[in-house]
Design an enzyme around this catalytic site. Structure first.
Site, PDB file in Angstrom:
ATOM      1  N   HIS A 162       6.236 -31.163 -75.623  1.00 20.59           N
ATOM      2  CA  HIS A 162       5.959 -30.167 -74.586  1.00 20.59           C
ATOM      3  C   HIS A 162       5.293 -29.073 -75.139  1.00 20.59           C
ATOM      4  O   HIS A 162       5.467 -28.410 -76.276  1.00 20.59           O
ATOM      5  CB  HIS A 162       7.405 -29.457 -74.233  1.00 20.59           C
ATOM      6  N   HIS A 175       7.193 -37.138 -77.642  1.00 22.72           N
ATOM      7  CA  HIS A 175       6.231 -36.288 -76.790  1.00 22.72           C
ATOM      8  C   HIS A 175       6.378 -34.973 -77.246  1.00 22.72           C
ATOM      9  O   HIS A 175       7.609 -34.334 -77.411  1.00 22.72           O
ATOM     10  CB  HIS A 175       6.601 -36.534 -75.412  1.00 22.72           C
TER      11      HIS A 175
HETATM   12  P1  5GP Z   1      12.402 -34.723 -72.645  1.00 22.21           P
HETATM   13  O1  5GP Z   1      13.737 -34.274 -71.680  1.00 22.21           O
HETATM   14  O2  5GP Z   1      12.787 -36.352 -73.094  1.00 22.21           O
HETATM   15  O3  5GP Z   1      12.113 -33.604 -73.852  1.00 22.21           O
HETATM   16  O4  5GP Z   1      11.209 -34.538 -72.000  1.00 22.21           O
HETATM   17  C1  5GP Z   1      10.798 -35.510 -70.805  1.00 22.21           C
HETATM   18  C2  5GP Z   1      10.128 -34.919 -69.825  1.00 22.21           C
HETATM   19  O5  5GP Z   1       9.190 -35.685 -69.089  1.00 22.21           O
HETATM   20  C3  5GP Z   1      10.889 -34.023 -68.726  1.00 22.21           C
HETATM   21  O6  5GP Z   1      10.495 -32.753 -68.889  1.00 22.21           O
HETATM   22  C4  5GP Z   1      10.583 -34.477 -67.372  1.00 22.21           C
HETATM   23  O7  5GP Z   1      10.437 -33.657 -66.519  1.00 22.21           O
HETATM   24  C5  5GP Z   1       9.212 -35.330 -67.584  1.00 22.21           C
HETATM   25  N1  5GP Z   1       9.058 -36.499 -66.786  1.00 22.21           N
HETATM   26  C6  5GP Z   1       9.953 -37.469 -66.699  1.00 22.21           C
HETATM   27  N2  5GP Z   1       9.507 -38.457 -65.781  1.00 22.21           N
HETATM   28  C7  5GP Z   1       8.515 -38.086 -65.626  1.00 22.21           C
HETATM   29  C8  5GP Z   1       7.294 -38.519 -64.697  1.00 22.21           C
HETATM   30  O8  5GP Z   1       7.307 -39.576 -64.126  1.00 22.21           O
HETATM   31  N3  5GP Z   1       5.963 -38.019 -64.659  1.00 22.21           N
HETATM   32  C9  5GP Z   1       5.824 -36.820 -65.440  1.00 22.21           C
HETATM   33  N4  5GP Z   1       4.550 -36.298 -65.299  1.00 22.21           N
HETATM   34  N5  5GP Z   1       6.652 -36.327 -66.088  1.00 22.21           N
HETATM   35  C10 5GP Z   1       7.880 -36.990 -66.209  1.00 22.21           C
END
Ligand code: 5GP
Length: 115
Positions: A102, A100
């Site tokens: 950001h 994903h």
């Molecule tokens: P990572 O830490 O893997 O780069 O990003 C994962 C992102 O997913 C985090 O920024 C976190 O806040 C977001 N996230 C995790 N669970 C959920 C959810 O249930 N709904 C939404 N909208 N975002 C989520």
């Protein structure tokens, strides 16, 4: 077959989240814990790729589609300027191993994403 990721469960409607944009192969949601005035996630519908490195190797056209959707969302939700972040690996703050992007917009001076 791996367990559905949290993003797959959102796409399937098992976990509530407004889908702010959708294409044939992508969707976008608001991050639940925003780190900037606009903080969106652009996500492939497939969870075949754990991170951006796997995606770049396996389907570079899909990676390009992600950048295109990020650009479109930055125009629709802010000024068109944006920061695109792919946390890659737990040590870099990745918590969901379904690739994903950001998309951060707005006043980014304080935006860090744990980085
Ligand atoms: P990572 O830490 O893997 O780069 O990003 C994962 C992102 O997913 C985090 O920024 C976190 O806040 C977001 N996230 C995790 N669970 C959920 C959810 O249930 N709904 C939404 N909208 N975002 C989520």
């Amino acid at each position: 077959m791996s367990e559905p990721s949290i993003f797959t469960r959102i796409l399937d409607g098992e976990i509530p989240s407004e889908i702010v944009a959708e294409t044939d192969r992508l969707f976008a949601i608001r991050d639940i814990a925003p780190q900037a005035p606009v903080h969106l996630l652009v996500i492939p519908k497939t969870q075949d790729y754990r991170d951006v490195s796997e995606l770049a190797t396996g389907d570079p056209a899909l990676l390009a589609e992600m950048v295109g959707l990020a650009q479109r969302l930055a125009v629709e939700h802010a000024t068109g300027d944006y920061r695109l972040i792919f946390n890659t690996g737990a040590g870099a703050g990745q918590t969901v191993f379904h690739v994903h992007a950001h998309v951060l917009c707005g006043d980014l001076d304080e935006a860090s994403l744990r980085a």
